[in-house]
Design an enzyme around this catalytic site. Structure first.
Site, PDB file in Angstrom:
ATOM      1  N   SER A 129       1.206  -1.240  -0.300  1.00  0.00           N
ATOM      2  CA  SER A 129      -0.165  -0.351   0.167  1.00  0.00           C
ATOM      3  C   SER A 129       0.971   1.265   0.202  1.00  0.00           C
ATOM      4  O   SER A 129       1.770   1.169  -0.137  1.00  0.00           O
ATOM      5  CB  SER A 129      -0.586   0.332   1.057  1.00  0.00           C
ATOM      6  OG  SER A 129      -1.742   1.257   1.127  1.00  0.00           O
ATOM      7  N   TYR A 142      -2.666  -1.317  10.361  1.00  0.00           N
ATOM      8  CA  TYR A 142      -2.523  -1.044   9.104  1.00  0.00           C
ATOM      9  C   TYR A 142      -1.081  -0.483   8.786  1.00  0.00           C
ATOM     10  O   TYR A 142      -0.207  -1.072   8.054  1.00  0.00           O
ATOM     11  CB  TYR A 142      -4.037  -0.607   8.263  1.00  0.00           C
ATOM     12  CG  TYR A 142      -3.899  -0.941   7.013  1.00  0.00           C
ATOM     13  CD1 TYR A 142      -4.087  -2.216   6.498  1.00  0.00           C
ATOM     14  CD2 TYR A 142      -3.264  -0.213   6.037  1.00  0.00           C
ATOM     15  CE1 TYR A 142      -4.584  -2.193   4.827  1.00  0.00           C
ATOM     16  CE2 TYR A 142      -3.483  -0.239   4.801  1.00  0.00           C
ATOM     17  CZ  TYR A 142      -4.045  -1.581   4.178  1.00  0.00           C
ATOM     18  OH  TYR A 142      -4.096  -1.946   2.438  1.00  0.00           O
TER      19      TYR A 142
END
Length: 247
Positions: A129, A142
């Site tokens: 990401s 995350y």
């Protein structure tokens, strides 16, 4: 090349399903893994809990049983949880690290011998990401896990270099997936704004170009990284973030 075999996790929807579809179209044999067995066209499906050692080992073992080889592993499974750090549930932290970081490590560990034997060079391509490169508030689990994935990729690239294995982390910005759609209500609560304002004021704020990325865009990048030219991308992020990290 039609004999090449891949494992793709988180394949029931979103990026994972798009990667499976693209690889199948390119002639790959694919095992798609999700918590519940995914219904995939042209690919094998497996239901497995990737927060466990047993689930990750099963994915590798079954791929070898079905295909006799593993040329590519695409760890993609994951989820998001949004909360301030002082309110962040410890069990959510544990679960995020298990699926986003420990699962890629275990998949690499269990498939390493097969990747070493891949005739055209093994590929390990986790979908990370932009959060592997930058942070956002309320996403402690995350962001921490995705930063860890990039560190894992760098280590694997160094360890695999002499055996022809490459490792690269695909790092997209916000992609039009169920995971992103689910964040809208969570982000509205965390930021104290309406859901209508979340996409414009939160989701797309980091993007210099105000568009969501499509899952097929990510699949195209993964497919490129499996080509001979893709061997040059190892030990590094492959950033496709609409200008997010340019600032």
């Amino acid at each position: 090349m039609s004999e090449r075999a891949a494992i793709v996790t988180g394949s029931a929807s979103g990026i994972g399903r798009a990667v499976v579809d693209r690889l199948v179209a390119d002639g790959w044999q694919v095992l798609g893994v999700d918590l519940e067995e995914p219904d995939l066209k042209g690919a094998e499906g497996l239901g497995a809990d990737l927060t466990t050692r047993e689930g990750n080992k099963a994915a590798v073992d079954i791929a070898l049983q079905h295909f006799g080889r593993i040329d590519l592993v695409v760890p993609n499974a994951g989820f998001q949880y949004v909360a301030p750090v002082e309110e962040f549930p410890e069990e959510r932290w544990d679960a995020l690290l298990a699926i986003l970081l420990t699962s890629p490590f275990l998949l690499a560990k269990y498939s390493w011998e097969a990747l070493r034997a891949a005739p055209e060079g093994g590929r390990f391509i986790p979908v990370a990401s932009a959060h592997a490169l930058a942070a956002s508030p309320y996403k402690a689990g995350y962001v921490s896990a995705k930063h860890g994935v990039l560190g894992l990729v760098k280590t694997l690239a160094l360890e695999g270099a002499t055996d022809g294995i490459t490792a690269a982390a695909v790092c997209p910005g916000y992609v039009r997936t169920p995971l992103v759609e689910k964040q809208i209500a969570d982000q509205a609560k965390a930021h104290g704004i309406s859901e209508d304002r979340v996409i414009e004021e939160v989701i797309l704020t980091p993007h210099a170009r105000k568009d969501l990325i499509e899952p097929s865009d990510v699949a195209d990048v993964v497919a490129f990284l499996t080509t001979p030219a893709g061997r040059t991308f190892t030990g590094a992020p492959v950033t496709m973030d609409m200008g997010w990290t340019a600032r």
